[in-house]
Structure formats: C-alpha cells, structure tokens
Motif scaffolding. Structure first.
Motif, PDB file in Angstrom:
ATOM      1  N   ASP A  85       0.807  -1.226   0.000  1.00 41.35           N
ATOM      2  CA  ASP A  85       0.000   0.000   0.000  1.00 41.35           C
ATOM      3  C   ASP A  85       0.835   1.269   0.000  1.00 41.35           C
ATOM      4  O   ASP A  85       0.298   2.378   0.029  1.00 41.35           O
ATOM      5  CB  ASP A  85      -0.958   0.004   1.189  1.00 41.35           C
ATOM      6  N   GLY A  86       2.176   1.122  -0.026  1.00 41.13           N
ATOM      7  CA  GLY A  86       3.041   2.286  -0.073  1.00 41.13           C
ATOM      8  C   GLY A  86       3.568   2.731   1.282  1.00 41.13           C
ATOM      9  O   GLY A  86       4.272   3.748   1.360  1.00 41.13           O
ATOM     10  N   PHE A  87       3.270   1.986   2.349  1.00 41.95           N
ATOM     11  CA  PHE A  87       3.752   2.350   3.692  1.00 41.95           C
ATOM     12  C   PHE A  87       5.247   2.067   3.781  1.00 41.95           C
ATOM     13  O   PHE A  87       5.685   0.924   3.640  1.00 41.95           O
ATOM     14  CB  PHE A  87       2.989   1.539   4.745  1.00 41.95           C
ATOM     15  N   HIS A  88       6.043   3.109   4.019  1.00 48.30           N
ATOM     16  CA  HIS A  88       7.500   2.963   4.103  1.00 48.30           C
ATOM     17  C   HIS A  88       7.890   2.300   5.421  1.00 48.30           C
ATOM     18  O   HIS A  88       7.538   2.796   6.500  1.00 48.30           O
ATOM     19  CB  HIS A  88       8.186   4.332   3.990  1.00 48.30           C
ATOM     20  N   ASP A  89       8.631   1.188   5.323  1.00 51.61           N
ATOM     21  CA  ASP A  89       9.023   0.489   6.562  1.00 51.61           C
ATOM     22  C   ASP A  89      10.511   0.181   6.630  1.00 51.61           C
ATOM     23  O   ASP A  89      10.971  -0.445   7.571  1.00 51.61           O
ATOM     24  CB  ASP A  89       8.214  -0.800   6.712  1.00 51.61           C
ATOM     25  N   TYR A  90      11.279   0.615   5.607  1.00 53.21           N
ATOM     26  CA  TYR A  90      12.717   0.360   5.667  1.00 53.21           C
ATOM     27  C   TYR A  90      13.495   1.409   4.886  1.00 53.21           C
ATOM     28  O   TYR A  90      13.104   1.806   3.791  1.00 53.21           O
ATOM     29  CB  TYR A  90      13.061  -1.029   5.091  1.00 53.21           C
ATOM     30  N   TYR A  91      14.605   1.865   5.478  1.00 55.89           N
ATOM     31  CA  TYR A  91      15.588   2.715   4.797  1.00 55.89           C
ATOM     32  C   TYR A  91      16.972   2.188   5.153  1.00 55.89           C
ATOM     33  O   TYR A  91      17.199   1.726   6.285  1.00 55.89           O
ATOM     34  CB  TYR A  91      15.496   4.173   5.272  1.00 55.89           C
ATOM     35  N   ASN A  92      17.912   2.268   4.212  1.00 55.02           N
ATOM     36  CA  ASN A  92      19.268   1.805   4.524  1.00 55.02           C
ATOM     37  C   ASN A  92      20.068   2.896   5.210  1.00 55.02           C
ATOM     38  O   ASN A  92      19.587   4.024   5.436  1.00 55.02           O
ATOM     39  CB  ASN A  92      19.980   1.297   3.261  1.00 55.02           C
ATOM     40  N   ALA A  93      21.332   2.575   5.517  1.00 52.77           N
ATOM     41  CA  ALA A  93      22.184   3.501   6.264  1.00 52.77           C
ATOM     42  C   ALA A  93      22.428   4.794   5.492  1.00 52.77           C
ATOM     43  O   ALA A  93      22.542   5.875   6.090  1.00 52.77           O
ATOM     44  CB  ALA A  93      23.517   2.825   6.587  1.00 52.77           C
ATOM     45  N   ARG A  94      22.516   4.706   4.154  1.00 51.49           N
ATOM     46  CA  ARG A  94      22.775   5.906   3.347  1.00 51.49           C
ATOM     47  C   ARG A  94      21.672   6.953   3.551  1.00 51.49           C
ATOM     48  O   ARG A  94      21.935   8.150   3.541  1.00 51.49           O
ATOM     49  CB  ARG A  94      22.857   5.546   1.848  1.00 51.49           C
ATOM     50  N   TRP A  95      20.421   6.496   3.681  1.00 53.37           N
ATOM     51  CA  TRP A  95      19.297   7.420   3.884  1.00 53.37           C
ATOM     52  C   TRP A  95      19.511   8.245   5.153  1.00 53.37           C
ATOM     53  O   TRP A  95      19.374   9.466   5.152  1.00 53.37           O
ATOM     54  CB  TRP A  95      17.979   6.653   3.965  1.00 53.37           C
ATOM     55  N   TYR A  96      19.868   7.563   6.215  1.00 51.70           N
ATOM     56  CA  TYR A  96      20.033   8.260   7.497  1.00 51.70           C
ATOM     57  C   TYR A  96      21.289   9.134   7.502  1.00 51.70           C
ATOM     58  O   TYR A  96      21.305  10.200   8.126  1.00 51.70           O
ATOM     59  CB  TYR A  96      20.054   7.240   8.637  1.00 51.70           C
ATOM     60  N   GLU A  97      22.327   8.711   6.757  1.00 52.27           N
ATOM     61  CA  GLU A  97      23.521   9.546   6.636  1.00 52.27           C
ATOM     62  C   GLU A  97      23.195  10.826   5.874  1.00 52.27           C
ATOM     63  O   GLU A  97      23.650  11.916   6.242  1.00 52.27           O
ATOM     64  CB  GLU A  97      24.629   8.785   5.895  1.00 52.27           C
ATOM     65  N   PHE A  98      22.443  10.695   4.779  1.00 52.92           N
ATOM     66  CA  PHE A  98      22.110  11.842   3.934  1.00 52.92           C
ATOM     67  C   PHE A  98      21.172  12.806   4.661  1.00 52.92           C
ATOM     68  O   PHE A  98      21.412  14.023   4.691  1.00 52.92           O
ATOM     69  CB  PHE A  98      21.450  11.352   2.639  1.00 52.92           C
ATOM     70  N   THR A  99      20.104  12.273   5.243  1.00 55.98           N
ATOM     71  CA  THR A  99      19.070  13.140   5.829  1.00 55.98           C
ATOM     72  C   THR A  99      19.374  13.568   7.253  1.00 55.98           C
ATOM     73  O   THR A  99      18.939  14.635   7.699  1.00 55.98           O
ATOM     74  CB  THR A  99      17.712  12.426   5.810  1.00 55.98           C
TER      75      THR A  99
END
Length: 336
Positions: free
Chosen positions: A24-38
């Motif tokens: 349904d489009g619910f975001h449930d995972y991001y990798n380490a790069r996402w948290y480093e960038f944001t």
C-alpha cells in the motif's frame, strides 16, 4: 531471517539510498545511506513521514507520481529535491519497482534515491549558456535583416532581390527559434519539436483570410532537431513561396497537401498542389530557389528530390533517410 539480514547488509553497502514499502506504499525500511544523507532519527520517516523530507514545491508532484505507481504497478521514477542533513535541499533521482508473487500480486516496493545535485547544476549551467548563445544568434538574424533593408534603400534596383533574401533569412530565423533550447515557459509558446508542428508554424504565413490552413499536412509525424532545421526551413519556404507566386497558393481556391510517410528506412514527403493556374509550359531553366531546394535535400539531408508537373499542379517528392530529420536521436539508438 537470514535472507533479510543479507539484504540489509547489501543495501547498507550500496552508494544509493535504498528504501522499501508495503504493497500500500507504507514505508518500513531505509538503509544507512538514507540516514547519513538526511540526518533524521532512526524510524522517524516510516509511514508517510518521508513526505516532509521533500521540498514543498515538489511534494504534490512526487505524491501524484507515487500514487499512480501504487495504483497501476508501473515503475516509479522522478526527480525531486530532498532535504540534506545540512539543511539545504539537494536534487535526487528516485526510482522504484514492484515485487510480485507467483499470482502476480505486489508484495513489496523496493526503491533507490541517487544524489544528482551536482549533475543538475551542471545541466542548468549548460542550459543558461545555450540560451544566451541562442539569444545572440537570434539578434544576428535581426541585424542581418536590417542590413539588407538598409542596403536595398541605396540600391532600388535590388529591391526584389532584397525582399526575397529577407524572407529566406526569416525562415531560417524561425527554424532557429523553433529548435533552440527552451525553458519550460518558452516551450508552451513554441510547441513540441516535431516535423509537423514546425511546418505548421512555417506555413501560417500562407493561411487564408480566415486563418485557415492552405497547406494541409497529413501522415506520420517525426522527431525533428536543429541539425535538419535549416535545410527543411529553406526547402519548404521555397516550395511555399513559389506556390504563392505561380502555383496553387496563387489562386483563391488552390490548396497544397503535404503527405509524410515512414517507409522502412526512408521518410518520404510528398508536396502536391491542386487548384492552381493551368500550366501552359514547363519551366525552361532551374531558378535559384529550385537549386536551393535541391541542395537542401541532396546536399544537407542526404536525400533525393524529384518534381513532376502534373495537369492539376506541381508534385514534389522528397525521399530522405529515416534518420535525416533527427540525427542526434538516431545516434543515441532511438527511432522516430
């Protein structure tokens, strides 16, 4: 699970930001790069929290594209500005594909985000330089036209020649204006860069009193670029000008049809005049305009031009290689 652990290790090793959602489009995972960038806290962008990371001007567009993918299952691709941990927004390229089970049902979406901010800035810089160069070329056309007009005043005997030369330069200027690099704003006033739209614009000068077209364009359209613009502009300017002086367009009820057709590796344009004056005798010599038209087709476009003086009017057949109208697109592996 072991497979999930392997995926997380692989995703964290990737240079791109990686994310996944439920069907349904619910975001449930991001990798380490996402948290480093944001720089956001772990888990703070799950669900719809990621929406606040977009630039305000990009949110509605990004959501519209994402909703369409969720509804259709089509791959997701978009460029938008994402908030960096430094507080500035950087351009990123977002892509995602749906993972389906054996029954064809979507089980997850996996996506990536790539930082393209430097590339975007380079593109914007090139666009500014290109537009400035184009503006200067446009001014050159205007200066040349003015010089011809001034010279004609000194040499009245050259008035007809000067008028003819000005119309040819005007056709070239229109070709340049049509295919030059455009911003999103100027595109709306010019139209798509296709052969039919370009010729429709060129033939506006020959419309009837009510604005109706007297040169009717039919058949397949083709992608059109600046490498062919000059030759095409000169060719059809000469045909239309001659038709207006001596052919179908010189009579009130006369019309011209221009049929365009893709024939395997060729693109054929057929110019047919009807309703013009009766042809009493064939031209005994080839004028400059006819020579210019032949040169445009055979010399510049690598094609063949043939004329047939039929009882109901002139017919000109322009037989071109299919790649002649858009050589850059052809070189990139695309077809018209």
């Amino acid at each position: 699970s072991e497979s999930e652990s392997r995926f997380r290790v692989l995703a964290d090793a990737m240079p791109q930001m990686v994310w996944s959602t439920l069907p349904d489009g619910f975001h449930d995972y991001y990798n380490a790069r996402w948290y480093e960038f944001t720089g956001v806290p772990l888990g703070s962008t799950d669900g719809e929290g990621w929406n606040d990371m977009f630039h305000a001007d990009d949110r509605e567009r990004a959501w519209a594209v994402w909703r369409n993918s969720l509804e259709t299952g089509e791959p997701y691709e978009i460029e938008y500005r994402l908030k960096h941990h430094s507080g500035v927004y950087r351009w990123t390229l977002g892509r995602a594909v749906a993972i389906r089970d054996e029954a064809g049902e979507i089980t997850r979406w996996f996506g990536t985000l790539t930082d393209i901010d430097e590339l975007k800035r380079l593109e914007q810089g090139r666009e500014l330089v290109s537009q400035e160069l184009s503006h200067r070329i446009k001014n050159i056309f205007a200066v040349v036209t003015a010089l011809i007009a001034l010279s004609a005043r000194q040499y009245p005997e050259a008035k007809a020649f000067a008028a003819s030369l000005r119309t040819r330069i005007a056709a070239l200027a229109r070709a340049h204006e049509f295919v030059r690099p455009h911003t999103e704003t100027s595109k709306t006033t010019i139209g798509a860069t296709t052969l039919h739209s370009f010729l429709s614009d060129l033939f506006k000068a020959y419309a009837d009193e009510t604005g109706g077209a007297r040169v009717v364009i039919r058949g397949e359209d083709a992608v059109f670029d600046d490498q062919a613009a000059t030759s095409v502009a000169l060719l059809f300017h000469e045909l239309a000008t001659n038709a207006a002086k001596y052919g179908a367009l010189s009579e009130r009820g006369g019309v011209v049809t221009l049929d365009t057709e893709r024939q395997e590796d060729r693109f054929v344009l057929t110019w047919s005049e009807t309703g013009g004056p009766v042809i009493q005798s064939l031209p005994q010599r080839t004028g400059f305009g006819s020579s210019l038209a032949s040169l445009s087709v055979e010399g510049q476009l690598g094609g063949r031009l043939s004329r047939e003086w039929r009882p109901d009017g002139l017919q000109v057949i322009v037989d071109l290689p299919a790649t002649a109208l858009s050589r850059r697109r052809a070189a990139g592996g695309y077809t018209n």
